[in-house]
Design an enzyme around this catalytic site. Structure first.
Site, PDB file in Angstrom:
ATOM      1  N   GLY A 258       0.858  -1.197   0.000  1.00 20.01           N
ATOM      2  CA  GLY A 258       0.000   0.000   0.000  1.00 20.01           C
ATOM      3  C   GLY A 258       0.881   1.230   0.000  1.00 20.01           C
TER       4      GLY A 258
ATOM      5  CB  SER B  15       0.907   4.085  -4.614  1.00 20.17           C
ATOM      6  OG  SER B  15      -0.349   3.511  -4.269  1.00 20.17           O
TER       7      SER B  15
ATOM      8  CG  PHE C 267      -1.159   6.944   7.190  1.00 22.40           C
ATOM      9  CD1 PHE C 267      -0.486   7.922   7.914  1.00 22.40           C
ATOM     10  CD2 PHE C 267      -2.544   6.901   7.293  1.00 22.40           C
ATOM     11  CE1 PHE C 267      -1.158   8.824   8.723  1.00 22.40           C
ATOM     12  CE2 PHE C 267      -3.236   7.798   8.103  1.00 22.40           C
ATOM     13  CZ  PHE C 267      -2.542   8.762   8.812  1.00 22.40           C
TER      14      PHE C 267
ATOM     15  CE1 TYR D  85     -12.628   4.740  10.386  1.00 25.18           C
ATOM     16  CE2 TYR D  85     -12.010   3.678  12.443  1.00 25.18           C
ATOM     17  CZ  TYR D  85     -11.752   3.958  11.133  1.00 25.18           C
ATOM     18  OH  TYR D  85     -10.626   3.438  10.544  1.00 25.18           O
TER      19      TYR D  85
ATOM     20  CB  VAL E  36      -8.034  15.003   3.758  1.00 28.41           C
ATOM     21  CG1 VAL E  36      -8.738  14.912   2.411  1.00 28.41           C
ATOM     22  CG2 VAL E  36      -8.734  15.977   4.686  1.00 28.41           C
TER      23      VAL E  36
END
Ligand code: NAI
Ligand code: NA
Length: 396
Positions: free
Chosen positions: A47, A49, A52, A234, A273
């Site tokens: 992950g 790209s 985080f 959440y 964001v």
């Protein structure tokens, strides 16, 4: 071509290669301006790209001087059609890394599949031998489990009862009430299957069996807790169940890595964001209030500030890694500061379409959203013709 933003709901259909490149250069410069611990020599980032994961790759490479392998799922460009943002981010990162003499290669494909795991292992074996850090930073709305062939789709719903609260359409600034029905048991299970720890566990099983985890290897995944106003949708909702599962998986993996002195940890990060968080109801309203408070306090951080602090002050100090009572690393400490949360609680009932431009940082939200796609980045001339057909130099 000349590229302008074309926004549809929570996504932007176009991206700007130069803006994405500048974002990456800004992150690299930030990391270089800090005191960075050494420690990481060879890192795998799953992950890698955007969000985080990208910041973890940049911090490993430009902070610790690490060789990095990145795995991601991004759309390449076609003539007249820009690539997805992570494609341009990775092209920029690998160009900068190679110029700095750092090893950087990557694999574009479905990280949930056995095939991409094998391809990654083959690359590590051929080029690096082993890795000492594995960052797991995937965010996806669906996952096909390679063992069963079943495709699971996640939902963002409350559990046990329906939920009504305020949210904001950050494009128009309109604050409205939304109601979300409670998830079914099947929806809960599917969300856990997508965003829980099973795939992280599969990765570690395969990496360990292949002998590509170095003695003392560390693996980190990212989680979120957040305030009471977002809790029902959440942390106590379907995504929270997935995060509970992810956190439990960390403990399981730590057991599994004991014989090689390895460890798995979850880091709880701050609300930011990203493409993933923009789609979650209520969160954009919370973030716009939070940003205003944290910017006024001088404690606002983006992905790179969060991850650089995580590495420098938590993971790589050379001493014991500090955790909370549940064994989680916390870099959401400034967000969860009781004074900050008391202000959120006070402002929440006051937020309306009319008051939010003053009470919150809608402008900052919109800028950060456009920045994700390479738009509204200072110093970029958006009238200029740019080449959309950018190649990723280390793509395997
Ligand atoms: P993001 O959307 O910016 O990054 C997702 C990454 O996953 C990208 O590199 C993408 O290419 C990759 N990816 C997605 N599906 C893939 C697939 N099938 N195969 C290979 N790669 C794939 O997301 P973000 O926000 O950085 O999220 C990363 C983690 O951080 C998630 O676990 C998220 O829950 C967590 N987190 C996010 C927070 C936020 O406010 N955005 C706060 C705290 C934690
Ligand atoms: Na990421």
């Amino acid at each position: 071509m000349i590229i302008e933003p074309r926004i549809r709901g929570f996504i932007c259909l176009t991206t700007h290669p130069k803006g994405c490149e500048q974002n990456v250069i800004n992150q690299i410069n930030y990391v270089k301006s800090k005191n960075n611990p050494s420690g990481t020599k060879k890192a795998l980032i799953i992950g890698a790209s955007t969000g985080f994961g990208l910041s973890s790759r940049i911090t490993s490479a430009f902070g610790s001087g690490a060789a990095t392998v990145g795995v991601y799922f991004e759309k390449p460009p076609a003539p007249g059609k820009p690539a997805s943002a992570g494609w341009y981010n990775t092209a920029a990162f690998e160009t900068q890394a190679h110029e700095a003499g750092l090893y950087a290669k990557s694999i574009n494909g479905d990280a949930f599949s056995d095939e991409i795991k094998q391809k990654t292992i083959d690359l590590i074996k051929a080029d690096l031998g082993q890795v000492d850090l594995v960052i797991y930073s995937l965010a996806s709305p669906r996952r096909t489990n390679p063992k069963t062939g079943i495709t699971h789709t996640s939902v963002l719903k409350p559990i046990g009862e329906s939920f009504t609260n305020k949210t904001v359409d950050f494009h128009t600034g309109v604050v409205s009430e939304i109601s979300i029905n409670q998830a079914t048991d099947e929806e809960i299970a599917n969300t856990v299957a997508v965003m829980g720890g099973e795939d992280w566990q599969f990765w570690i099983n395969d990496l360990k069996a292949a002998g590509v985890l170095a003695d003392g290897a560390l693996t980190i995944a990212y989680s979120y807790i957040g305030p009471s106003v977002t809790e029902k949708v959440y942390r106590k909702g379907t995504i929270g169940r997935a995060k509970d599962h992810l956190e439990a998986t960390a403990k399981q993996i730590s057991e599994q890595l004991k014989d090689i002195n390895g460890k798995a940890l979850v880091s709880v990060n701050k609300a930011l964001v990203t493409q993933a968080s923009s789609a979650i109801p209520v969160i954009p309203l919370y973030i716009s209030l939070l940003y205003k408070i944290m910017k006024a306090e001088g404690t606002q951080e983006g992905c790179i500030e969060q991850i650089q602090r995580l590495f420098e002050q938590r993971l790589l100090t050379g001493g014991t890694i500090p955790t909370d009572a549940e064994g989680r690393v916390r870099v959401d400490d400034w967000e969860m500061n009781p004074e900050v949360q008391a202000q959120i609680a006070k402002l929440w009932p006051q937020a309306t379409t009319e008051t939010l431009p003053d009470l919150g940082d809608l402008k900052g939200y919109r800028t950060d959203f456009l920045n994700l796609f390479g738009f509204d980045v200072p110093g970029i001339n958006y009238q200029e013709d740019v080449n959309e057909m950018v190649e990723i130099p280390g793509l395997v």
